[in-house]
Design a protein around this motif. Structure first.
Motif, PDB file in Angstrom:
ATOM      1  N   LEU A 420       0.828  -1.194   0.000  1.00  0.00           N
ATOM      2  CA  LEU A 420       0.000   0.000   0.000  1.00  0.00           C
ATOM      3  C   LEU A 420       0.867   1.250   0.000  1.00  0.00           C
ATOM      4  CD1 LEU A 420      -2.683  -0.980   2.670  1.00  0.00           C
ATOM      5  CD2 LEU A 420      -2.713  -1.416   0.214  1.00  0.00           C
ATOM      6  N   HIS A 421       0.231   2.385  -0.286  1.00  0.00           N
ATOM      7  CA  HIS A 421       0.911   3.659  -0.162  1.00  0.00           C
ATOM      8  C   HIS A 421       1.172   3.960   1.309  1.00  0.00           C
ATOM      9  CE1 HIS A 421       0.830   5.152  -4.306  1.00  0.00           C
ATOM     10  NE2 HIS A 421      -0.295   4.468  -4.418  1.00  0.00           N
ATOM     11  N   HIS A 422       2.198   4.752   1.551  1.00  0.00           N
ATOM     12  CA  HIS A 422       2.545   5.085   2.926  1.00  0.00           C
ATOM     13  C   HIS A 422       1.422   5.903   3.558  1.00  0.00           C
ATOM     14  CE1 HIS A 422       5.037   6.095   6.375  1.00  0.00           C
ATOM     15  NE2 HIS A 422       4.663   7.352   6.229  1.00  0.00           N
ATOM     16  N   ARG A 423       0.953   5.458   4.716  1.00  0.00           N
ATOM     17  CA  ARG A 423      -0.139   6.154   5.406  1.00  0.00           C
ATOM     18  C   ARG A 423       0.361   6.847   6.667  1.00  0.00           C
ATOM     19  NH1 ARG A 423      -4.757   1.619   5.703  1.00  0.00           N
ATOM     20  NH2 ARG A 423      -2.958   0.370   6.322  1.00  0.00           N
ATOM     21  N   ASN A 429       1.320  -1.582   5.900  1.00  0.00           N
ATOM     22  CA  ASN A 429       1.194  -1.267   4.482  1.00  0.00           C
ATOM     23  C   ASN A 429       1.575  -2.444   3.595  1.00  0.00           C
ATOM     24  OD1 ASN A 429       3.880  -1.235   5.057  1.00  0.00           O
ATOM     25  ND2 ASN A 429       4.293   0.812   4.258  1.00  0.00           N
ATOM     26  N   TYR A 445       4.335  -3.450   8.845  1.00  0.00           N
ATOM     27  CA  TYR A 445       4.815  -2.178   8.334  1.00  0.00           C
ATOM     28  C   TYR A 445       6.103  -2.401   7.558  1.00  0.00           C
ATOM     29  CZ  TYR A 445       7.074   2.379   8.218  1.00  0.00           C
ATOM     30  OH  TYR A 445       7.717   3.505   7.798  1.00  0.00           O
TER      31      TYR A 445
END
Length: 524
Positions: A420-423, A429, A445
């Protein structure tokens, strides 16, 4: 007891039973309770043993094994494991249902196939343990792999084979052992490396920013590693973005920024075919693992190329060796590339304002890729997995994820690994997703490489990048350009909105000069 007494007692018992059977159910229950209360303790104990064996029948031990197998096939795996703890008989009967446990393993994602006998119940336990470790995050173990050489800078690509981990940076290749994670080899190559692909037992193909492709033999012995160049391929006029090798049919395919994919002879090094039907950079190429993926008749090879706007499948006639009875034995050569189709299949990716997401995988005759549209930062994602059937050429089912996917890393029979994109810092992610329900089973992570280059503002927040900075950052990374830091004005890729960004770069070829003019991206 004397014989006369026994005969008298039997007559009395028969007479009493005849009268007892004529009583209504309520009176029968009252009579039985009264007789039990009047009985001695020893008689009550014997009565308890007799009643338990008569009334409390174990239905699982009485049913035929075929019927037990049918009933257990409708029970979920966790409940079935709990049922084995009821008694020794239940454990023996349920544990012997090999077909039931095998089907449970397949539903859990275990696709292990072998002719040898396997304890499928034990494999179910392992699968459930792995799923639980996905949920808790304990399945992912973080291990820092550090280089001992200063010249090995930021790693731009990795691959692995047979206990070795390979990483590329600039014009060097580092080799680590996956057992100790220690650096066991470091060698330089003639050109700057842009991509890599490990194949065979100890072979490596490298794509270069100069347009070259090289193949290498890696030799490892007792912790030492040596490399020797085997072949060099020349022909691309742009940066080689991807490379893939099929040792079974002796072919190497490479894709570059010159809008072409080229097919080479792996052993001879000659250029066999140039695929010119692309209008953007070729970002991914691969040979399907099954030679009959596109054509069920098993008489054609196939090749998949991926650009930002299309996935294309090419096929050509194969050359097979046959026995005396005209049965197919093995692939004799890479086939007749003169008969390659201009494009067997073309899948559009850029319609309906879709955003290109890296990662296209083939599994069980289906191309799996991510389709999503651009959304604002505060909006939820709308990514969905698309399964495209190559045997029929028709799009299959879609699986809505509701995430902002950065890359599709891997696809299996049951699960997919998604980045996933960094949140937020230390938020999960890297996720494992169920391919049937779309449910996230857990993750961990994974720090992105871009986090180190991002600078925080006075409020300790990351600035939001503007569109020009993001476009220039992506272009610089894809072209492998060199950024020169200035002491007074250090370059930033993600500047604040409305803030000018000054970056000095060294262009590696003429095409890069055409793509960048006056600090603007001409292809944007």
């Amino acid at each position: 007891m004397l014989p006369d007494d026994c005969a008298k007692f039997n007559r009395w018992l028969c007479s009493t039973l005849e009268k007892f059977t004529l009583l209504p159910p309520e009176q029968q229950s009252t009579t039985l309770i009264s007789m039990v209360c009047a009985a001695s303790p020893e008689s009550r104990y014997h009565l308890l043993l007799q009643v338990s064996s008569t009334l409390h029948k174990d239905i699982l031990t009485l049913l035929p094994l075929e019927l037990v197998e049918k009933v257990c096939s409708y029970v979920d795996c966790r409940s079935l494991l709990r049922a084995t703890q009821v008694s020794q008989d239940w454990n023996r009967i349920i544990s012997s249902l090999s077909a039931v446990w095998r089907s449970k393993c397949q539903r859990l994602g275990d696709t292990h196939t072998t002719e040898r006998p396997i304890d499928w119940k034990a494999r179910c336990v392992l699968a459930l343990t792995l799923l639980e470790s996905f949920r808790t995050g304990s399945a992912f173990v973080h291990q820092d792999v550090k280089s001992t050489c200063v010249t090995l800078g930021q790693i731009t690509g990795i691959d692995h084979f047979q206990g070795l981990l390979l990483g590329i940076a600039d014009d060097q290749v580092g080799v680590w052992s996956t057992d100790s994670f220690q650096l066991v080899g470091l060698f330089s190559v003639p050109y700057r490396i842009s991509c890599l692909n490990a194949y065979g037992s100890h072979s490596l193909a490298l794509g270069h920013s100069t347009g070259h492709v090289t193949t290498w033999n890696i030799k490892s012995n007792q912790g030492d590693c040596e490399a020797q160049m085997y072949r060099e391929f020349r022909g691309h006029t742009g940066v080689v973005m991807c490379v893939s090798v099929s040792p079974e049919i002796g072919l190497l395919v490479s894709g570059a920024t010159d809008f072409t994919a080229r097919v080479w002879c792996l052993r001879g090094g000659g250029l066999l075919q140039t695929l010119l039907s692309h209008n953007l950079w070729v970002l991914q190429v691969f040979f399907p693992p099954s030679l009959s993926t596109v054509n069920v008749s098993c008489d054609r090879h196939s090749l998949v190329t991926v650009t930002r706007d299309h996935i294309r499948v090419f096929s050509w006639l194969a050359a097979w060796r046959r026995d005396s009875e005209c049965c197919l034995l093995a692939c004799q050569d890479h086939g007749s590339l003169e008969t390659i189709d201009p494009c067997t299949m073309e899948i559009p990716l850029n319609y309906d304002h879709s955003v290109f997401t890296p990662g296209c995988h083939l599994f069980c005759g289906k191309l799996v890729y991510v389709r999503q549209s651009k959304v604002r930062e505060d909006e939820p994602g709308n990514a969905q997995l698309v399964f495209h059937d190559l045997t029929t050429g028709n799009p299959g089912r879609t699986l809505f994820l509701g995430l902002k996917v950065r890359k599709l890393l891997a696809v299996g029979a049951k699960f997919a690994l998604i980045l996933l994109h960094h949140r937020h810092p230390y938020g999960p992610n890297l996720l494992v997703v169920d391919l049937y329900s779309g449910e996230s089973l857990g993750g961990c992570y994974l720090p992105h490489s871009s986090e180190r280059s991002r600078r925080k503002d006075r409020k300790n927040h990351y600035p939001r990048p503007d569109s020009r900075g993001a476009a220039l950052e992506e272009l610089i990374g894809s072209l492998r350009l060199k950024v020169i830091n200035q002491p007074d004005n250090p370059p930033t890729y993600a500047g604040r909105a409305g803030e000018s960004t000054n970056i000095d770069i060294t262009l590696c070829n003429l095409e890069a000069v055409e793509l960048i003019s006056g600090g603007k991206c001409n292809n944007r």
